[in-house]
Design a protein around this motif. Sequence first.
Motif, mmCIF file in Angstrom:
data_model
loop_
_atom_site.group_PDB
_atom_site.id
_atom_site.type_symbol
_atom_site.label_atom_id
_atom_site.label_comp_id
_atom_site.label_asym_id
_atom_site.label_seq_id
_atom_site.Cartn_x
_atom_site.Cartn_y
_atom_site.Cartn_z
ATOM 1 N N LEU A 1 -4.507 7.169 3.616
ATOM 2 C CA LEU A 1 -4.076 7.323 2.226
ATOM 3 C C LEU A 1 -4.610 8.618 1.628
ATOM 4 C CD1 LEU A 1 -4.668 3.648 1.090
ATOM 5 C CD2 LEU A 1 -2.479 4.742 1.593
ATOM 6 N N ARG B 1 0.817 -1.205 0.000
ATOM 7 C CA ARG B 1 0.000 0.000 0.000
ATOM 8 C C ARG B 1 0.855 1.261 0.000
ATOM 9 N NH1 ARG B 1 -4.670 0.540 4.424
ATOM 10 N NH2 ARG B 1 -2.812 0.451 5.711
ATOM 11 N N SER C 1 -9.350 7.419 5.436
ATOM 12 C CA SER C 1 -8.109 6.644 5.407
ATOM 13 C C SER C 1 -6.897 7.550 5.408
ATOM 14 C CB SER C 1 -8.116 5.769 4.163
ATOM 15 O OG SER C 1 -6.906 5.840 3.477
#
Lengths: 332, 332, 332, 332
Positions: free
Chosen positions: A275, A11, A273
Amino acid sequence: MIRFGLVGLGRIGAIHARNIDAHPRAVLAAVSDPDAARAARVAEKTGCRASGLEELLSDDTIDAVVIASPTVHHAGQAIAAARAGKAVLCEKPLSLDLDSAKACAAAVAACGTPFMIALNKRFDPTVVDLAARLRRGAIGRVELISLIGKDPEPPPDGFIPTSGGLFRDMMIHDIDLALFLAGEPPVEIWATGAVHVSDAFTRANDFDTAAVIMKTRSGVIMTQTLSRRTTFGFDQRIEVHGSEGLLRTGNHPVGHVEQWGRAGIVGPTFEHSFLERYAASYAAELDAFVTCLEEKRPPMLNAAHAVAIQAIADAITDAARSGAPGRVRFET
Amino acid sequence: MIRFGLVGLGRIGAIHARNIDAHPRAVLAAVSDPDAARAARVAEKTGCRASGLEELLSDDTIDAVVIASPTVHHAGQAIAAARAGKAVLCEKPLSLDLDSAKACAAAVAACGTPFMIALNKRFDPTVVDLAARLRRGAIGRVELISLIGKDPEPPPDGFIPTSGGLFRDMMIHDIDLALFLAGEPPVEIWATGAVHVSDAFTRANDFDTAAVIMKTRSGVIMTQTLSRRTTFGFDQRIEVHGSEGLLRTGNHPVGHVEQWGRAGIVGPTFEHSFLERYAASYAAELDAFVTCLEEKRPPMLNAAHAVAIQAIADAITDAARSGAPGRVRFET
Amino acid sequence: MIRFGLVGLGRIGAIHARNIDAHPRAVLAAVSDPDAARAARVAEKTGCRASGLEELLSDDTIDAVVIASPTVHHAGQAIAAARAGKAVLCEKPLSLDLDSAKACAAAVAACGTPFMIALNKRFDPTVVDLAARLRRGAIGRVELISLIGKDPEPPPDGFIPTSGGLFRDMMIHDIDLALFLAGEPPVEIWATGAVHVSDAFTRANDFDTAAVIMKTRSGVIMTQTLSRRTTFGFDQRIEVHGSEGLLRTGNHPVGHVEQWGRAGIVGPTFEHSFLERYAASYAAELDAFVTCLEEKRPPMLNAAHAVAIQAIADAITDAARSGAPGRVRFET
Amino acid sequence: MIRFGLVGLGRIGAIHARNIDAHPRAVLAAVSDPDAARAARVAEKTGCRASGLEELLSDDTIDAVVIASPTVHHAGQAIAAARAGKAVLCEKPLSLDLDSAKACAAAVAACGTPFMIALNKRFDPTVVDLAARLRRGAIGRVELISLIGKDPEPPPDGFIPTSGGLFRDMMIHDIDLALFLAGEPPVEIWATGAVHVSDAFTRANDFDTAAVIMKTRSGVIMTQTLSRRTTFGFDQRIEVHGSEGLLRTGNHPVGHVEQWGRAGIVGPTFEHSFLERYAASYAAELDAFVTCLEEKRPPMLNAAHAVAIQAIADAITDAARSGAPGRVRFET
């Protein structure tokens, strides 16, 4: 142009791949991952070479290596890359075991190549903005720093026993942040934890909910609350109380639509998230690393710093388990 | 001490009773209402005298009269009170019929006693704060004023045909407010309306939803949107755009608790009724009236002003019905 | 993959170049600009070919052309591209002159190739979110739409006489937005304007500050306020009042840091430029165009639509100049 | 009607005088203060009797006594009033010395008359709203409670040595609040303090800045940060993190005007004084006391509770001074 090799394409590796590819003064030359198909896919998309790790490290056209492999490989790969003469940007932590981390830091330092531990939160534009205001005295002298760090939901049960625990896995970023904002390290700590979210944390001798106080030599008091689950998104807030006022940063909402009705005034929830929330931080972190290399300045977030904040995370873990206050000697 | 008589003890009369009773430099001496039992109750609670209207007006110890009776009685009672030598604070409007309002204004002016039309919004602490900032140039020169005025729910069907219509009944306060903020009256107006809330408005040749533009001689543009129903509470917002920035005021929330969860970020709804929202305005309005009397200054919101803003409400009503732009001559 | 030619490489052309280059299912094949050096620079950066316009249009490998040249060239280039069999995405307006726009629309329609007028605001994620809520009935039936559209600062004086005026140049986007949100076109309009920002607008028989009301056949009332200068950033707000509640969207702040001190509670200002504020909209607009081509669906924002909203802008311009209400016949 | 005597007419006594006078089911019968002139003034304003303390306590028409004298007199007067058969509402603390407080509690309990310690924050409408949501499960199970309690500016230097210290003087209210929200008492505590505001705190062996963690038996973690100075007003915030979401309450702004300009988006500052912020709480506290007396229910905030939270404040003081964690046995 700085030519990069990238090790590990999970990731976070994928984020680094995109950011190196998009950086105007960086080139992604090679990627390496045990999953050859994955490496091939990334290589095709970014127009670089999929490569074995040894081949990547022995490629003289590569200036710098980003290590985004699983934690267990960090120390070994960091040392290997440094010994191969590469500049290294290594995901945290060097190792879950503090002694190994120290040994790695020593080995890396002995090579004399640039080394940076990846602590992206410092590079978050919101943090940069807040820190710049502190530096220019917007709220006078810093007195109290309060951090909130909560994940939207707990990690998979299988990850928990291998995580290093709440403080080493999750709080490590905020420890770095607290030091960055306070301008000095803590000397005393108090901590406690509880399990409210999942028995998996009990089984791993871990906590999912906690509070920590740290105090620096000059009396700056830092508090942190943590939880592994919010239900409403990623909860990442900072508040700094100074002699002349207060600075604070809220969560990032998803969207801008507000609905007024019988149910009340309803705003959007928050980004879910890390991210999304830290997309810009990862890019800015890479840019800082590239700039250090270009200007031949050693990165501030060096291996000794990595060890120092890990020692704090260890001390917090001990304090939370024993209930006794901890003392920290910070050596960067 | 200013000694007051109060005529009319409905919803708004009750507010005046409480405010006069609580004012440090005012005394509620007598109240009058066709419903004798109601008058007796209020008299007992406030320790004053229930009285017939004539008796009240002929009581020489009474300095000032507040008229809070139904609209149809305003003009007659205002003239009677002024002729009895009383200072008068009269609820708006003088009369739904502009000619009657003019006649009343003339009659009252001929008496030479202090007269004030009750337009409480000007005295709202939020409006006072905003106006003070405008006066001291916080946003430079005023260019655009946008008002939102919406009731939480429509009035009872029976009231609608007697209300004077959306602009005379509801917008009259905002017309006064717009003039107050602009510092000058409108000379041109455009308006349109629609019926979305209830057929009762159609039957009364009225609107329940509308938009109005007014422009002053110096080019200040004022917009207003109106609705008879919000679902979420009383919607009363002001925004002033100037050459150096913008001022705005939001609705007043009920409470201060915010709830974060899967449903989003939910804040409190807004105050539902003008009784809550403008509680402070009514008290400040009374205080302004008392202060005028003490300092022997004529109130600015005099009968001519009452007529002038009513003429604007009439012109807006015509414009909205015909679709043609209106012109206004403002004579205070 | 849709292969694109791009005509015009000014501020907006540069955005299109980046977005086409970044789109996963689009390729930027050629760019054309009278400034050959500029074209060469963009070509090098994106790895495409710099080309003359005729050459670009006669290149059979090019499927679609984006026209981002100065307004005066839009109509001619749009027709030429359509006649060359290209799908066309053309910046607004087709022409400042409505008759020319109509002629262009007719010529383009005769070619039968896909045509889309570029009105990016509809594709803004905030607008998409808001519109989706309207469609699913989040606030019941739409009754009042209020738009605020203000630029941070006026355009250069030299541009003003060639702009087409406040309503054709600036409001055209919001006209499209109002129609999109209302779900039907206006039939009646009222408008007024003023000059507060710069005499250059007076000299160009233009306004810099204005308010507009539009009403649809079913009685949806839409208001818009406009200014050429805010001081505090780009002011782009939408509010929709419905039978069951209200939706609103605020401006996008720059950053997330709030400062509390003696001066009050100070939040960040707003994004300053449409380039920042609508970066995502331009990308989403391109994606919508690409998707239409892939799915062989004719774009909804076709040439007839371009003409229709331009006719509304013309009618608003007339209404604001004359003070008389306007009527619109909307033919898409 | 409950007939009240009020002892002590300082800042807080004045609040009680007003609230008793305004309460629909209470009567202020007598006031007592060493400053006879002050007592006479209050008596005149409220229409009651100025009285000596003994006379007041021996007046059989008086049902209840509010003690708002300086702290040093609380215990003695509370016992005297209880022995005189009066219901007692006594300002906190019973005594700065825990043993005296315990002795007082025992003496008062022996009298069997109703006794309530005045901890008004629990009655704050915002707290009541938040607590009601917790009770009905709005955010599931409570896991983390974070309180912020900061004064706008430090007390006069002369008061500091007599205050009992930061935790006994200032945090005592929040200790009660934390217990109220958690639904159970803490069993473990950690605390640290610093001096950033004034040397007067150092001289008094006190802190002006501090952080505290408390944990209950079931693992609810409570944190509190404190400061004696904010610059921006009274900082009183509560945040409760639960298994299903989060509740939080912000500070109360002074006014509702927001200013947008080059300096950013500037909102109002916060209420400066506890007199404004907790005006409603004092009135609600009195109402709760009156209701207990009417319904012959013993107040929950009894003398044993007063002792218990004082013991916690003592333990926090010790913990902050020693750095060692504290343990609490809570006996109500």
